[in-house]
Scaffold this motif. Structure first.
Motif, mmCIF file in Angstrom:
data_model
loop_
_atom_site.group_PDB
_atom_site.id
_atom_site.type_symbol
_atom_site.label_atom_id
_atom_site.label_comp_id
_atom_site.label_asym_id
_atom_site.label_seq_id
_atom_site.Cartn_x
_atom_site.Cartn_y
_atom_site.Cartn_z
ATOM 1 N N ASP A 85 0.856 -1.179 0.000
ATOM 2 C CA ASP A 85 0.000 0.000 0.000
ATOM 3 C C ASP A 85 0.901 1.241 0.000
ATOM 4 O OD1 ASP A 85 0.787 0.628 2.637
ATOM 5 O OD2 ASP A 85 -1.205 0.394 3.485
ATOM 6 N N PRO A 86 0.339 2.462 0.020
ATOM 7 C CA PRO A 86 1.180 3.664 -0.045
ATOM 8 C C PRO A 86 2.175 3.810 1.110
ATOM 9 C CG PRO A 86 -1.077 4.225 -0.608
ATOM 10 C CD PRO A 86 -1.086 2.796 -0.121
ATOM 11 N N ASP A 87 1.955 3.102 2.217
ATOM 12 C CA ASP A 87 2.859 3.169 3.361
ATOM 13 C C ASP A 87 3.680 1.897 3.539
ATOM 14 O OD1 ASP A 87 2.284 5.839 4.766
ATOM 15 O OD2 ASP A 87 0.308 5.026 4.281
ATOM 16 N N TRP A 88 3.733 1.085 2.509
ATOM 17 C CA TRP A 88 4.552 -0.128 2.455
ATOM 18 C C TRP A 88 4.065 -1.244 3.368
ATOM 19 C CZ3 TRP A 88 7.507 -0.437 -1.640
ATOM 20 C CH2 TRP A 88 7.876 0.753 -2.270
ATOM 21 N N HIS A 89 2.748 -1.269 3.654
ATOM 22 C CA HIS A 89 2.169 -2.430 4.319
ATOM 23 C C HIS A 89 1.892 -3.455 3.229
ATOM 24 C CE1 HIS A 89 0.879 0.952 6.990
ATOM 25 N NE2 HIS A 89 1.457 0.152 7.866
ATOM 26 N N MET A 90 2.183 -4.704 3.527
ATOM 27 C CA MET A 90 1.957 -5.764 2.552
ATOM 28 C C MET A 90 0.485 -6.173 2.538
ATOM 29 S SD MET A 90 4.502 -9.028 2.045
ATOM 30 C CE MET A 90 5.285 -8.858 3.602
ATOM 31 N N ILE A 91 -0.017 -6.389 1.334
ATOM 32 C CA ILE A 91 -1.396 -6.826 1.147
ATOM 33 C C ILE A 91 -1.384 -7.995 0.172
ATOM 34 C CG2 ILE A 91 -3.693 -6.198 0.321
ATOM 35 C CD1 ILE A 91 -2.834 -3.243 0.778
ATOM 36 N N GLU A 92 -2.064 -9.066 0.537
ATOM 37 C CA GLU A 92 -2.224 -10.176 -0.395
ATOM 38 C C GLU A 92 -3.695 -10.280 -0.767
ATOM 39 O OE1 GLU A 92 -0.443 -14.509 -1.090
ATOM 40 O OE2 GLU A 92 -1.558 -14.347 0.797
ATOM 41 N N VAL A 93 -3.935 -10.510 -2.046
ATOM 42 C CA VAL A 93 -5.286 -10.720 -2.543
ATOM 43 C C VAL A 93 -5.297 -12.071 -3.236
ATOM 44 C CG1 VAL A 93 -7.135 -9.881 -4.025
ATOM 45 C CG2 VAL A 93 -5.607 -8.244 -2.879
ATOM 46 N N GLY A 94 -6.102 -12.974 -2.712
ATOM 47 C CA GLY A 94 -6.206 -14.304 -3.292
ATOM 48 C C GLY A 94 -7.628 -14.594 -3.707
ATOM 49 N N GLU A 95 -7.749 -15.514 -4.632
ATOM 50 C CA GLU A 95 -9.110 -15.873 -5.009
ATOM 51 C C GLU A 95 -9.705 -16.738 -3.899
ATOM 52 O OE1 GLU A 95 -9.439 -18.222 -8.628
ATOM 53 O OE2 GLU A 95 -7.510 -19.123 -8.209
#
Length: 159
Positions: free
Chosen positions: A109-119
């Motif tokens: 994200d804009p603050d370098w937090h990791m985000i995972e999006v899975g089906e």
């Protein structure tokens, strides 16, 4: 009794982060207190986190890679297309397929937090069942319990 409520992410600019989570992840703001915003997905962002909790600004780390927010989508291809419209998003890894047959992408994200999006795993199971795999094979391939796979199959039959 202690009741867990939600994670709070430290952000540099609450408006940029609010727009990012709304536009890319369809998160609706459930509470907006100015520097603190809560989203429908059950997490919040906080600008000025250091001052709020009384720690030095220099101790707030960016890109620590030690936690992530996890989202699931029913239509992974549509989300991937949407993601590629956000040209300033940096990927941790491009879309890939895990050993359990789930497709996922990981980004910052804009603050370098990791985000995972899975089906959704229900979508994965249904895809394997439609391909001719048995309930047992699909459970083994996805590492999901047989009762979960049976529920997914039952949902397919009701359509």
């Amino acid at each position: 009794m202690i009741k867990y409520k939600l994670p709070v992410l430290a952000v540099r600019d609450v408006e940029i982060s609010k727009q990012f989570y709304h536009d890319l992840f369809d998160q609706q703001v459930t509470a907006d207190f100015g520097q603190c915003v809560t989203f429908s997905g059950g997490f919040a962002i906080q600008q000025g986190f250091d001052a709020l909790v009384g720690i030095p600004k220099s101790s707030v780390l960016y890109q620590s890679n030690n936690m992530q927010l996890y989202f699931e989508v029913e239509d992974f291809d549509t989300f991937a297309d949407k993601l590629y419209g956000f040209l300033d998003v940096e990927l941790v890894h491009p879309p890939k397929t895990y050993a359990w047959h789930q497709r996922a992408v990981c980004l910052y994200d804009p603050d370098w937090h990791m985000i995972e999006v899975g089906e959704s795993m229900a979508v994965v199971v249904k895809r394997l069942l439609r391909a001719g795999n048995t309930v047992e094979q699909s459970a083994q391939m996805t590492q999901m319990p047989i009762n979960f796979v049976e529920q997914c199959k039952k949902g397919m039959e009701q359509i």
